[in-house]
Write a protein that holds these residues in place. Structure first.
Motif, PDB file in Angstrom:
ATOM      1  N   GLN A  43      35.953  48.839  32.989  1.00  0.00           N
ATOM      2  CA  GLN A  43      37.009  49.508  32.246  1.00  0.00           C
ATOM      3  C   GLN A  43      38.325  49.484  33.031  1.00  0.00           C
ATOM      4  N   ALA A  44      38.248  49.679  34.342  1.00  0.00           N
ATOM      5  CA  ALA A  44      39.457  49.641  35.175  1.00  0.00           C
ATOM      6  C   ALA A  44      40.109  48.270  35.139  1.00  0.00           C
ATOM      7  N   THR A  45      39.292  47.227  35.227  1.00  0.00           N
ATOM      8  CA  THR A  45      39.833  45.866  35.158  1.00  0.00           C
ATOM      9  C   THR A  45      40.558  45.644  33.849  1.00  0.00           C
ATOM     10  N   ALA A  46      39.972  46.141  32.761  1.00  0.00           N
ATOM     11  CA  ALA A  46      40.605  45.998  31.453  1.00  0.00           C
ATOM     12  C   ALA A  46      41.916  46.789  31.383  1.00  0.00           C
ATOM     13  N   LEU A  47      41.923  47.988  31.929  1.00  0.00           N
ATOM     14  CA  LEU A  47      43.138  48.804  31.915  1.00  0.00           C
ATOM     15  C   LEU A  47      44.268  48.095  32.652  1.00  0.00           C
ATOM     16  N   LEU A  48      43.986  47.625  33.849  1.00  0.00           N
ATOM     17  CA  LEU A  48      45.023  46.985  34.652  1.00  0.00           C
ATOM     18  C   LEU A  48      45.466  45.660  34.043  1.00  0.00           C
ATOM     19  N   GLY A  49      44.579  45.019  33.289  1.00  0.00           N
ATOM     20  CA  GLY A  49      44.922  43.744  32.670  1.00  0.00           C
ATOM     21  C   GLY A  49      45.500  43.852  31.277  1.00  0.00           C
ATOM     22  N   GLY A  50      45.669  45.076  30.782  1.00  0.00           N
ATOM     23  CA  GLY A  50      46.222  45.237  29.435  1.00  0.00           C
ATOM     24  C   GLY A  50      45.261  44.863  28.324  1.00  0.00           C
TER      25      GLY A  50
END
Length: 393
Positions: A43-50
């Motif tokens: 989820q964090a990776t998705a957040l930072l990647g938009g």
């Protein structure tokens, strides 16, 4: 009147938030915790990647509307770091087979990628089907010392500048350009009061309407509070302004005051009411922006305080939470005048050195005054109070 509320939760040596280790749990619980944190990492990776779809993909459909709002707020704040760590192990929810609760601490940064993360501790709820845990809810960080963050519970409109970030609710979006310009100006003034020599990478300011003032960071502030700074870990302090009690003419002074708290206060916070006059006096001094003493708006309240209700000791001037507006205004005025007298006598840098010794290093005023000013504190305390009486007329 402004106020200050502080806390700290330091990251561990690896830069991740410190997690509780008092409950190691069973091997099964530890493995489940690892799978849950792996989902949060995705989820964090998705957040930072938009990647909004990726952010929501780890959750059950019923949880996605609330998580979608959180995602939008965090993206508006330009989240640059987001790391989760488990505090302990998952705990089964009584009477609901396959459902678990896990407390996590999140380290986060906004705008600046290389900052020391702030931290928030929150509850997560999960449903396990086979080997895959699915997020069913993220609870606001009510049990966190700083309280619920605005991005956990509110839709946010955000403006980002070179030194400040200002956020409010969409209903007040039109105020953002003006607030950001004022915050940028206040940030340049507050940078001078970074007693450790390093100003904040960004000043984060939240402009709260009536409902948000009661909800953000736990609410419950003294009724006289127009703004406050709250420590959120990583040496950082968020600032909140109360839209309901601010006049347009008072925003600049209040921003300089509160951002000076954010610049000057130590990472571990302060809780000694005896040094309240110094903490608030320095912020008031910054807030006045060099104006003549006789133009200070609180002189009438200082005069009332001098006529009764104060012992004449700086370490006993802090107002109670239920104090009257006059008592509060007088206390802030005493702090300002005492600091102004020290600045006029010794200069700003030596006063900042004194502040560092008392507030950061937690040394007594007597010890700090001997070292920094070369004068005994007992005499300086009397001189400051004499100056207060003269300036107040």
């Amino acid at each position: 009147m402004p106020g200050v509320l502080l806390r700290q939760l330091a990251p561990d040596a690896a830069g991740r938030p410190a997690a509780g280790r008092e409950d190691r749990g069973t091997p099964e619980q530890r493995r489940l915790a690892e799978r849950m944190v792996a989902q949060l990492d995705r989820q964090a990776t998705a957040l930072l990647g938009g990647d909004r779809a990726g952010f929501l993909a780890v959750a059950e459909p019923a949880a996605r509307p609330a998580l979608g709002k959180r995602y939008a707020a965090l993206r508006a704040l330009r989240t640059s770091v987001w790391r989760s760590a488990a505090d302990g192990v998952p705990v089964a929810v009584d009477g609901r087979p396959g459902e678990w609760r896990l407390t996590v601490t999140v380290g986060y940064c906004f705008v600046v990628p290389g900052c020391g993360p702030s931290t928030a501790t929150m509850g997560t709820r999960w449903r396990v089907v086979g080997e895959e845990p699915r997020l069913t809810a993220v609870e606001p960080s009510r049990n966190d010392p700083a309280g619920v963050r605005p991005w956990e519970v509110s839709d946010l409109a955000v403006a980002v500048g070179k030194r400040a970030v200002v956020a409010t609710t969409p209903a007040q979006r039109a105020k953002l350009p003006g607030l950001l310009a004022q915050a940028e100006s206040a940030a340049r003034a507050a940078d001078r009061y970074a007693v450790d020599g390093t100003p904040p990478d960004r000043y984060l300011v939240f402009y709260a309407g009536r409902a948000e003032w009661q909800r953000w960071y736990g609410g419950g502030r003294p009724k006289w509070t127009a703004g406050y700074a709250v420590g959120v870990g990583g040496g950082r302090h968020d600032v909140v302004l109360n839209a309901q009690s601010l006049s347009p003419a008072g925003v600049d002074d209040l921003l300089r005051h509160e951002l000076t708290h954010a610049a000057s206060l130590p990472e571990q916070g302060y809780a000694d009411r005896a040094s309240w006059w110094l903490v608030e006096g320095l912020a008031e001094y910054a807030g006045t922006d060099g104006q003549p003493v006789d133009r200070y708006e609180g002189l009438a309240e200082v005069r009332k305080l001098l006529k009764g209700g104060w012992s004449g000791r700086l370490d006993a001037v802090a107002p109670a939470d239920d104090a009257s507006d006059d008592r509060v205004g007088g206390a802030y005025g005493v702090g300002y005048l005492a600091v102004r007298h020290l600045v006029d006598r010794y200069g700003e840098q030596r006063v900042l050195d004194f502040f560092r010794a008392v507030v950061h290093q937690r040394r007594s005023p007597a010890e700090a005054a001997d070292e920094v000013f070369g004068d005994p504190w007992s005499a300086l305390q009397d001189d400051c109070v004499a100056y207060v009486r003269t300036a107040a007329g």
